[in-house]
Design an enzyme around this catalytic site. Sequence first.
Site, short mmCIF file in Angstrom:
data_model
loop_
_atom_site.label_atom_id
_atom_site.label_comp_id
_atom_site.label_asym_id
_atom_site.label_seq_id
_atom_site.Cartn_x
_atom_site.Cartn_y
_atom_site.Cartn_z
N SER A 1 0.82 -1.21 0.00
CA SER A 1 0.00 0.00 0.00
C SER A 1 0.86 1.26 0.00
O SER A 1 0.50 2.26 -0.62
CB SER A 1 -0.96 0.01 1.20
OG SER A 1 -0.25 -0.03 2.42
N ILE B 1 2.00 1.79 -3.57
CA ILE B 1 0.90 2.38 -4.34
C ILE B 1 0.75 3.85 -4.00
O ILE B 1 0.55 4.71 -4.88
CB ILE B 1 -0.41 1.62 -4.06
CG1 ILE B 1 -0.31 0.19 -4.59
CG2 ILE B 1 -1.61 2.34 -4.68
CD1 ILE B 1 -1.46 -0.71 -4.16
N HIS B 2 0.84 4.17 -2.71
CA HIS B 2 0.71 5.55 -2.23
C HIS B 2 1.78 6.45 -2.86
O HIS B 2 1.47 7.54 -3.36
CB HIS B 2 0.83 5.54 -0.70
CG HIS B 2 0.84 6.89 -0.07
ND1 HIS B 2 -0.23 7.76 -0.13
CD2 HIS B 2 1.80 7.52 0.67
CE1 HIS B 2 0.08 8.86 0.53
NE2 HIS B 2 1.30 8.75 1.02
N VAL B 3 3.02 5.99 -2.86
CA VAL B 3 4.12 6.78 -3.41
C VAL B 3 3.99 6.90 -4.92
O VAL B 3 4.18 7.99 -5.50
CB VAL B 3 5.48 6.15 -3.03
CG1 VAL B 3 6.63 6.87 -3.74
CG2 VAL B 3 5.69 6.20 -1.52
#
Length: 211
Positions: A162, A165-167
């Site tokens: 996650s 994905i966030h970065v």
Amino acid sequence: MFITRYRDRTRMNHWAVALLFICAGLTGLALFHPSMYFFSAFFGGGQWTRILHPFFGLFMVLGFVFLFFAVVRDNFWTKSDTEWVKKAPHMVTTGDEHGMPPVHKYNAGQKGVFWVFAISLVLLLITGFMFWQPWFADFFSIPLRRAAMLVHAVAAFALVLSVIIHVYAAIWVKGSFRAMTRGTVHEDWAKSHHPLWYKEVTQDNASRKKR
């Protein structure tokens, strides 16, 4: 023109948690498999890595608690988020945001990542205590400790995925990274990606000027 998206304390909290995540992640990988033991060299060797890992994890969770309460009210799921998820595959494959439901401060993808963060960290905290030697592990049976280790590893994998994905999303959506480095975003960025939030912020600013 730029508008404020995050206050200084929220950004400082975010980067502190990010730093602790890196430290907890690297020490955890060093302990997870012999092929990644070389990461322990960054923390003074195997013994120090074993000692420091749970403390990095504990302080990371504590830091996230403050971040959680700072942003949670904007991360509750709505019907519009469900519609956003249905249309997201088209946006991801084409890069075209036209036709997507208007979103507030966070879209459904960001909300999903946020809740994966929260759930993963709760699991990591609980299971981590269950095999933390020499302080708490003896309170639990060996089968429970083994189960805790498995859940801990799965939760850690979910958290790392996650974060990636966030970065990636922050880099992919041009202008997003500025929000956590300077605390502001351009008006055009807000209008394009978070129109409902932009409308609320500009109305609030206009109301303050009238007072």
